[in-house]
Design an enzyme around this catalytic site. Sequence first.
Site, short mmCIF file in Angstrom:
data_model
loop_
_atom_site.label_atom_id
_atom_site.label_comp_id
_atom_site.label_asym_id
_atom_site.label_seq_id
_atom_site.Cartn_x
_atom_site.Cartn_y
_atom_site.Cartn_z
N HIS A 14 46.15 -39.97 116.59
CA HIS A 14 46.66 -40.79 115.49
C HIS A 14 47.60 -41.89 115.96
O HIS A 14 48.42 -42.39 115.19
CB HIS A 14 47.33 -39.89 114.44
CG HIS A 14 46.35 -38.98 113.75
ND1 HIS A 14 46.71 -37.86 113.05
CD2 HIS A 14 44.99 -39.04 113.67
CE1 HIS A 14 45.62 -37.26 112.57
NE2 HIS A 14 44.57 -37.95 112.93
N GLY A 25 50.62 -25.58 115.33
CA GLY A 25 51.38 -26.29 114.29
C GLY A 25 50.61 -27.38 113.58
O GLY A 25 51.17 -28.44 113.32
N ASN A 62 50.65 -20.79 114.25
CA ASN A 62 51.15 -21.42 113.02
C ASN A 62 52.02 -20.40 112.30
O ASN A 62 51.86 -19.20 112.49
CB ASN A 62 49.97 -21.85 112.11
CG ASN A 62 50.38 -22.93 111.11
OD1 ASN A 62 51.32 -22.76 110.35
ND2 ASN A 62 49.67 -24.05 111.13
N GLU A 92 51.80 -19.92 109.22
CA GLU A 92 51.00 -19.34 108.13
C GLU A 92 49.51 -19.58 108.37
O GLU A 92 49.14 -20.35 109.27
CB GLU A 92 51.42 -19.97 106.80
CG GLU A 92 51.43 -21.47 106.83
CD GLU A 92 52.20 -22.08 105.65
OE1 GLU A 92 51.70 -23.06 105.09
OE2 GLU A 92 53.30 -21.57 105.31
#
Length: 241
Positions: free
Chosen positions: A118, A184, A210, A212
Amino acid sequence: MKSDVIPPLHDFERIVFFTGAGLSAESGIPTYRGRGGIWNKYNYEDFACQRAFDRDPEKVWDFHDTRRERVAACEPNEGHRIIADVLRAKPDCIVVTQNIDGLHQRAGVDGSRVIELHGSLWRVRCDRDGVVVANEQVPINPRRCACGAYWRPDIVWFEDMLDGRVLERAGDALLKADAIVSIGTSGVVYPAADLPRIAVSKGAASFEINLEDTPVSHLYQHRLRMPASVALTQLLRPRQI
Ligand code: NAD
């Protein structure tokens, strides 16, 4: 298939570290989504798309100068340092990152081994002719290129296309990987979210770090639900017999 015996990363030579905003959260940089996420507070249509920039480049630069200032005040964390150590020890490992903060490089990873899907907060691109230059000024001054057009941050904003050559490089690295370690990332930003699948379909060992579950968790054999630096420390421990 999920497996409970987690092999140490020492077992692999061509690891791709696929990193997202959660890796830099421990450095104090807000993630995009979840608690404290910046898009809970700001509307991307006002600050992070070409339409917003065309409408009001000064406002968009004010926002990005604030982000540069915030990131410049942060340091790489233990997670970035562990990844840098692994890359130093293993020449065929690479980082594919969605992050734009430059913290992998500041932790000591050579820029040639960080594929920035990105873009980077620390590069600018002439909005007229597309020339790209490194720029670490905080705040950036001047905001215009010598040709008179505005610089814009060389990052992939909402509604922008990813650079095809960068995607191809990432795809090549994932095809060759013997392990993919996703760290992450919420797994909802496409096409980046689809990339780990390339390594998994070729039989690479797969780890998801992560706090979650994510929409792509099912892809991974090993899921570590803990902060990135803690999980990476565990993955680097010698195998327990
Ligand atoms: P995201 O904000 O969508 O998701 C972050 C993920 O990290 C969440 O799933 C969250 O559960 C997890 N997480 C939070 N803290 C964690 C920790 N300590 N350890 C492990 N996991 C943790 O991030 P994303 O998927 O990378 O999002 C995509 C977009 O956000 C990218 O386009 C990226 O350019 C941009 N972004 C970059 C930065 C940065 O450069 N640091 C910061 C914010 C957003």
